[in-house]
Structure formats: C-alpha cells, structure tokens
Design an enzyme around this catalytic site. Structure first.
Site, mmCIF file in Angstrom:
data_model
loop_
_atom_site.group_PDB
_atom_site.id
_atom_site.type_symbol
_atom_site.label_atom_id
_atom_site.label_comp_id
_atom_site.label_asym_id
_atom_site.label_seq_id
_atom_site.Cartn_x
_atom_site.Cartn_y
_atom_site.Cartn_z
ATOM 1 N N GLU A 25 13.306 57.659 -1.218
ATOM 2 C CA GLU A 25 12.376 56.440 -1.501
ATOM 3 C C GLU A 25 10.976 56.646 -1.004
ATOM 4 O O GLU A 25 10.778 57.640 0.150
ATOM 5 C CB GLU A 25 12.834 55.292 -1.108
ATOM 6 C CG GLU A 25 13.072 55.071 0.482
ATOM 7 C CD GLU A 25 12.939 53.631 1.040
ATOM 8 O OE1 GLU A 25 11.962 52.966 0.624
ATOM 9 O OE2 GLU A 25 13.855 53.334 1.862
ATOM 10 N N LYS A 87 3.926 47.916 -2.457
ATOM 11 C CA LYS A 87 5.136 48.045 -2.268
ATOM 12 C C LYS A 87 5.916 47.714 -3.778
ATOM 13 O O LYS A 87 6.114 46.579 -3.863
ATOM 14 C CB LYS A 87 5.720 47.214 -1.097
ATOM 15 C CG LYS A 87 7.261 47.070 -0.826
ATOM 16 C CD LYS A 87 7.438 46.394 0.518
ATOM 17 C CE LYS A 87 9.138 45.917 0.280
ATOM 18 N NZ LYS A 87 9.238 44.833 1.324
ATOM 19 N N VAL A 107 14.160 50.517 -2.160
ATOM 20 C CA VAL A 107 15.453 50.983 -2.418
ATOM 21 C C VAL A 107 15.932 50.929 -4.100
ATOM 22 O O VAL A 107 16.103 51.560 -4.727
ATOM 23 C CB VAL A 107 16.583 50.529 -1.464
ATOM 24 C CG1 VAL A 107 17.923 50.850 -1.846
ATOM 25 C CG2 VAL A 107 16.234 51.138 -0.080
ATOM 26 N N ASP A 139 15.576 34.004 0.990
ATOM 27 C CA ASP A 139 15.082 35.450 1.118
ATOM 28 C C ASP A 139 16.205 36.576 1.079
ATOM 29 O O ASP A 139 16.877 36.817 2.257
ATOM 30 C CB ASP A 139 14.062 35.741 1.967
ATOM 31 C CG ASP A 139 13.393 37.005 2.047
ATOM 32 O OD1 ASP A 139 13.780 37.833 1.149
ATOM 33 O OD2 ASP A 139 12.537 37.366 2.934
ATOM 34 N N ALA A 142 16.041 42.211 -3.468
ATOM 35 C CA ALA A 142 16.588 42.901 -4.714
ATOM 36 C C ALA A 142 17.206 44.001 -4.508
ATOM 37 O O ALA A 142 17.857 44.657 -5.520
ATOM 38 C CB ALA A 142 15.318 42.923 -5.669
ATOM 39 N N ASP A 143 17.480 44.668 -3.456
ATOM 40 C CA ASP A 143 18.074 45.812 -3.258
ATOM 41 C C ASP A 143 19.642 45.525 -3.549
ATOM 42 O O ASP A 143 20.435 46.331 -4.224
ATOM 43 C CB ASP A 143 17.991 46.377 -1.887
ATOM 44 C CG ASP A 143 16.635 47.111 -1.486
ATOM 45 O OD1 ASP A 143 15.782 47.160 -2.456
ATOM 46 O OD2 ASP A 143 16.490 47.282 -0.335
ATOM 47 N N LYS A 160 19.444 46.852 9.482
ATOM 48 C CA LYS A 160 18.628 45.915 10.681
ATOM 49 C C LYS A 160 19.176 44.812 10.981
ATOM 50 O O LYS A 160 19.298 44.108 9.966
ATOM 51 C CB LYS A 160 17.244 46.170 10.484
ATOM 52 C CG LYS A 160 16.614 47.570 10.905
ATOM 53 C CD LYS A 160 15.168 47.571 10.937
ATOM 54 C CE LYS A 160 14.663 48.586 11.209
ATOM 55 N NZ LYS A 160 14.342 49.153 10.041
HETATM 56 N N1 PSU Z 1 14.496 48.582 6.064
HETATM 57 C C1 PSU Z 1 14.210 49.438 6.722
HETATM 58 N N2 PSU Z 1 13.115 50.277 6.466
HETATM 59 C C2 PSU Z 1 12.276 50.085 5.342
HETATM 60 C C3 PSU Z 1 12.732 48.982 4.379
HETATM 61 C C4 PSU Z 1 14.006 48.379 5.096
HETATM 62 O O1 PSU Z 1 14.653 49.736 7.760
HETATM 63 O O2 PSU Z 1 11.502 50.867 5.114
HETATM 64 C C5 PSU Z 1 12.167 49.036 2.835
HETATM 65 C C6 PSU Z 1 12.882 49.618 2.009
HETATM 66 O O3 PSU Z 1 12.100 50.370 1.116
HETATM 67 C C7 PSU Z 1 13.822 48.559 1.358
HETATM 68 C C8 PSU Z 1 12.853 47.367 1.426
HETATM 69 O O4 PSU Z 1 14.128 48.697 0.102
HETATM 70 O O5 PSU Z 1 11.873 47.855 2.601
HETATM 71 C C9 PSU Z 1 13.133 46.093 1.215
HETATM 72 O O6 PSU Z 1 12.233 45.246 1.337
HETATM 73 P P1 PSU Z 1 12.568 43.609 0.539
HETATM 74 O O7 PSU Z 1 13.587 43.177 1.737
HETATM 75 O O8 PSU Z 1 11.253 43.066 0.542
HETATM 76 O O9 PSU Z 1 13.238 43.856 -0.654
HETATM 77 MN MN MN Z 2 12.560 39.484 0.250
#
Ligand code: PSU
Ligand code: MN
Length: 304
Positions: A25, A87, A107, A139, A142-143, A160
């Site tokens: 990614e 992003k 992701v 929250d 979408a992954d 995490k």
């Molecule tokens: N978690 C990490 N490092 C990252 C991300 C998540 O430890 O870089 C990034 C990844 O690209 C993941 C995205 O798909 O953040 C998720 O963001 P959101 O929660 O806004 O969907």
């Molecule tokens: Mn989010």
C-alpha cells in the site's frame, strides 16, 4: 477498465505467468511515516519481497490512474508530499480518477486495485478497524468492509491498540473474515506480540496458509483472510509503555476533536513523537517481517 488501470510490465508479466506477486500500500508511505524513512522503508520492503522470491507491486493512484507497481521515483514523490497527498480509501477512488489526481491508497483501496490487476496477496503494517468509542462516533474503517468483500488476503501485524481490538474482532467475525495467527494463537497488537485476544486459527507455515487461501479461492468464498504476523521479539515494545503512549495520543485527539480520515495519521504521528522514534523503528521492522511472510505465502500459493 484498461483506461483506468496501469500495471507495470514486470508485474503484468508475473501475474500472467502465475508467478508470486505481493501488493503493497501507499498510505503507509505518505501518512504512516515521516520522510525520508518512509521512502527508505518502502524501497526496502520491495527488496525484501524480491529476496524472498516474489515480485512487489506497490499501488497508488498517480494522476488519476490506478497504478500497480509504481516506480521508485513515484514512491519518493508520495513520500515527499506526505500529508498533502490525498489518503485514498474506497470512497475516494472515483473522484480522484475523474479529476486526474494523486492518491495514496489505504488497505481498502489497495485491495480493490490489486484485485482489478489479479493479485491475491497484500502485505502491510496494520489495518484500520473499529476505533475506541465507536459506539458513539461510529468510526469503523472501510478496511473491514473491504476484507469481507474483496478477494485479496492481507498480511499484517494485527491492529494497533489505537483501535478497540475486541470490537474489531467482533466485526470481522460478523463479516465472516477468518483471522489467522502465524505461529501464534494470540492476536498480535502491532507493537507487541500480545493483545489478550485470540485469533480464529493458528497456522505454522506459509504452505498451510497458502492451502487455506487456495481452498477459499476454489470454493469461491468472497472476501479476504486476515493473516496476522507478530512483531519479532527483538523489536517488540514494552506493553505498558506503548499503551500509556497510545492512551495519551487518543486523549489529545479527542480533546482537539480530530475526526474521520485524519484520526489514524494523527495518532501515528503523535505516537512516533512521544516515543522519540522508537515506535517508528518497531513499525518499520514489523513491515519488513510481513513483507517476507507475504512473499513466502505467495510463493507457496503459486505452486499449488
Ligand atoms: N494503521 C497503521 N498504519 C497505517 C494505517 C493504519 O498502523 O498507515 C493506514 C492504512 O493505510 C489503513 C488506514 O488502511 O490507515 C486506515 O485508515 P482509516 O481508519 O481512516 O480507514
Ligand atoms: Mn475512520
């Protein structure tokens, strides 16, 4: 589709010949780490994939093209631009394409584009999940939906604890996403090996994982398997320390009212600053470890 998707000649050839390919990614480059460590890491990850017998395919949206196998120059460009690059998750793809803009793929978006190109495996650091407090903020990354819908399996180091790991597992269970632990029955928590939660299945070799992926493919079961690979012992962080840091970062995000797509990059940056780079080093090492396992599984899969 041809007009939208650009696959590098090397990756295209590998896919056509059923050679092992591992997708990577680009949000992790622009939003996950500071420059120049982000670029160094992305290039080293590609090298590790190669050393372990597979072809790397780093994915991003470049001038509106869904690009599979971006060049080192493009990696450097995304790394330098950092937070200025959009992003890009699932919802951003059509707009960026129509406008001819750049996007660093999360992701979810990386899975979508990898699938369009015919790639089955993708290695990264951590996935998005259900955030703490999601019962009021709603929250949820979408992954998670993407893992339930798109046939590209993901190798990561768990999630995490900026997330609610228990709720993330529940969500994956509802959506029918198998969570595999590589040589462990505990869900790894990114910076540490232990989270206190169990995975669905422990698997001990890349071949065992490849066999399960093959069965899923032949049965035409939609969606991904999530393969979680614990951080190597020598890089694992102190559990109390990192949890304290995460707690502080989450509190700060809440008090500043950080929301939506900004919250994950905000927390990652805070954690890196508070730990003075220690967490960044752990992050880099676990990505390397995942790239290696990803290549090993891809190799086994292409032989089945
Ligand atoms: N978690 C990490 N490092 C990252 C991300 C998540 O430890 O870089 C990034 C990844 O690209 C993941 C995205 O798909 O953040 C998720 O963001 P959101 O929660 O806004 O969907
Ligand atoms: Mn989010």
């Amino acid at each position: 589709m041809k007009d939208y998707l650009v696959v590098s000649p090397e990756v295209k050839k590998a896919i056509e010949e059923n050679k092992p390919v591992v997708a990577l990614e680009s949000t992790i480059i622009s939003h996950g780490m500071p420059y120049p460590k982000n670029v160094e890491t992305a290039l080293k990850v590609e090298q590790i994939v190669r050393e372990n017998g597979a072809i790397p395919a780093t994915i991003a949206i470049i001038k509106g093209k869904l690009t599979v196998g971006i060049t080192p120059e493009e990696i450097d460009y995304l790394g330098k631009k950092g937070l200025e690059v959009t992003k890009a998750s699932r919802r951003d793809i059509p707009v960026l394409v129509a406008r001819g803009e750049d996007g660093a793929t999360t992701v979810a978006a990386t899975m979508i584009i990898a699938h369009m190109a015919g790639i089955k495996l993708f290695a990264t650091g951590g996935i998005g999940g259900v955030h703490r407090g999601a019962e009021t903020t709603m929250d949820i990354s979408a992954d998670l939906e993407e893992l339930s819908n798109t046939n590209v399996s993901v190798i990561c180091a768990g999630a995490k604890s900026i997330l609610d790991l228990g709720l993330t597992l529940e969500y994956l269970e509802t959506k029918g996403v198998p969570v595999i632990g590589y040589q462990t029955d505990e869900l790894p928590a990114f910076y540490t090996k232990e989270s206190g939660f169990k995975v669905n299945y422990k698997m001990d070799s890349p071949l065992e994982i490849a066999k399960a992926l093959k069965a899923k493919e032949e049965l035409r079961l939609k969606g991904a398997m999530l393969i979680t690979n614990p951080i190597p012992d020598e890089y694992s962080m102190d559990k109390e320390l990192i949890n304290g840091v995460i707690e502080k970062a989450v509190e700060e995000a809440n008090s500043l009212g950080v929301k939506g797509k900004d919250i994950t990059p905000f927390l990652l940056d805070k954690i890196q600053k508070i730990t003075e780079g220690k967490s960044l080093e752990a992050n880099i090492q676990l990505v390397y470890n995942n790239a290696k396992l990803g290549a090993q599984i891809a190799k086994e899969l292409s032989n089945l």
